[in-house]
Design an enzyme around this catalytic site. Sequence first.
Site, mmCIF file in Angstrom:
data_model
loop_
_atom_site.group_PDB
_atom_site.id
_atom_site.type_symbol
_atom_site.label_atom_id
_atom_site.label_comp_id
_atom_site.label_asym_id
_atom_site.label_seq_id
_atom_site.Cartn_x
_atom_site.Cartn_y
_atom_site.Cartn_z
ATOM 1 N N GLY A 90 89.921 16.757 -18.987
ATOM 2 C CA GLY A 90 88.885 16.342 -20.263
ATOM 3 C C GLY A 90 89.607 17.056 -21.566
ATOM 4 N N GLY A 92 90.027 18.950 -23.897
ATOM 5 C CA GLY A 92 89.723 20.586 -24.313
ATOM 6 C C GLY A 92 89.721 21.097 -25.581
ATOM 7 C CG ASP A 125 92.680 28.241 -29.332
ATOM 8 O OD1 ASP A 125 92.841 27.360 -29.112
ATOM 9 O OD2 ASP A 125 93.423 29.237 -30.155
ATOM 10 N N GLY A 126 90.422 25.611 -27.954
ATOM 11 C CA GLY A 126 89.955 24.412 -28.636
ATOM 12 C C GLY A 126 91.014 24.043 -30.009
ATOM 13 N NE ARG A 176 95.281 10.879 -29.614
ATOM 14 C CZ ARG A 176 95.475 11.887 -28.842
ATOM 15 N NH1 ARG A 176 96.636 12.366 -28.792
ATOM 16 N NH2 ARG A 176 94.638 12.350 -28.135
ATOM 17 N NE ARG A 183 92.866 11.303 -22.556
ATOM 18 C CZ ARG A 183 93.690 12.048 -23.238
ATOM 19 N NH1 ARG A 183 95.052 12.435 -22.783
ATOM 20 N NH2 ARG A 183 93.429 12.466 -24.672
ATOM 21 C CG ASP A 252 96.372 14.696 -18.043
ATOM 22 O OD1 ASP A 252 97.269 14.911 -17.124
ATOM 23 O OD2 ASP A 252 96.249 15.364 -19.354
#
Length: 486
Positions: A90, A92, A125-126, A176, A183, A252
């Site tokens: 997923g 992250g 930490d994203g 983006r 995916r 992915d």
Amino acid sequence: MKALDQLTFDNRFARLGDAFSTQVLPEPIADPRLVVASESAMALLDLDPAQAELPVFAELFSGHKLWEEADPRAMVYSGHQFGSYNPRLGDGRGLLLAEVLNDVGEHWDLHLKGAGQTPYSRMGDGRAVLRSSIREFLASEALHALGIATSRALCVIGSSTPVWRETRESAAMLTRLAQSHVRFGHFEYFYYTKQPEQQRVLIDHVLEQHYPECRDAEQPYLAMFRTIVERNAELIARWQAYGFCHGVMNTDNMSILGITFDFGPYAFLDDFDANFICNHSDDRGRYSYANQVPIAHWNLSALAQALTTVIEVEPLKEALGLFLPLYQAHYLDLMRRRLGLTTAEDDDMALVERLLQCMQRGGVDYSLFFRKLGEQPVAEALKVARDDFIDLAGFDAWGADYLARCRREPGNAEGRRERMHAVNPLYVLRNYLAQKAIEAAEAGDYSEVRRLHQVLTRPFEEQPGMQAYAERPPEWGKHLEISCSS
């Protein structure tokens, strides 16, 4: 052209519901500032390029502000990573902010990378660092200019927010653009978690929104899969022909649209090396340059397995069987053009392979060789190129056959230089050029990133004053180790 507050939104993926994504608000980064923006990517959204200079631009693409119509979502998916299945991945650190509907009826995802933690962050930490954000921006726009299907990069926003990787770095956000962020791993997730109803909803969504030409086929799902195979065959052919190494071809990281997606430790070949590995974490070379073709087929097989809930196995196998011959046809067509050939002969593939074998024996810059070959008439160009080879006997034999092959081309040599220069770039995104731009940006100077970006948008044209970007890399620049750390 539009202002930021005039964009039209139509969030189709978000409407699929919470089984497919989780609503998450972005976590802002401190002191947002524009590092670089792509005018051509902005044009896809009908955005006036002057909007990038406004403070609100940096605020919107750094998590400080949101459009009222935005519905930021972290998508759930799984995937095979280095050949092993990871059941729950997923987004992250990325969020699908919204889908923009432009004036010609195209939908474009706005995806914010480095937007903070999500339910899929695991131990991360994203965040994304400035270094990796610049690398993805430059690669997206460079590949697009080369005619290679890819996601696009709208902008990079820098900050003063600190993050820790191997050392202390600063956080950034990359926006983006892609017409879908679905995916291969999305389909794997619903297949392996045994959620056939949700999987069919996703398949129907992709068919309706991204493969409408397949809806009226006798077997629409099979027609869609066959088209995905065809698109990937052409994509990988272009990667190989232009010497692009992705680095992390996990399922992915494979787009359902057949575009280059999720850039990591990528690289373009400097000296030709079929066994080149651009990711220093890839100690077994699974994703080496030479392995990209079989790995793409392997990934398509993984997707096919996930689609066995709606398509019979034998038709899937037949569709997979199209990949290699389609790849070979696309690749040979591109390599003929790179060699200045306009007709086809049976021995052309052998001619290409012999050239690459000579290059492999040492010292030949992959991109510059083809550019040099088109600079002068064939015999003179071969004399100049010869100086770069170690295997002189092998090159001389190849050169004699190539010269004879060129003489069998119809007509005269008029236009050969223009034809070859139109497909052989003078400027490619070499790792050392990206690294120099990154180091300047980390010191607060964004001019080199912007200059390099502008050079790479016109890779086939000689640009006055930009000769430094067309040189062979220094020895230190050929061996930069790039990791997945981002």
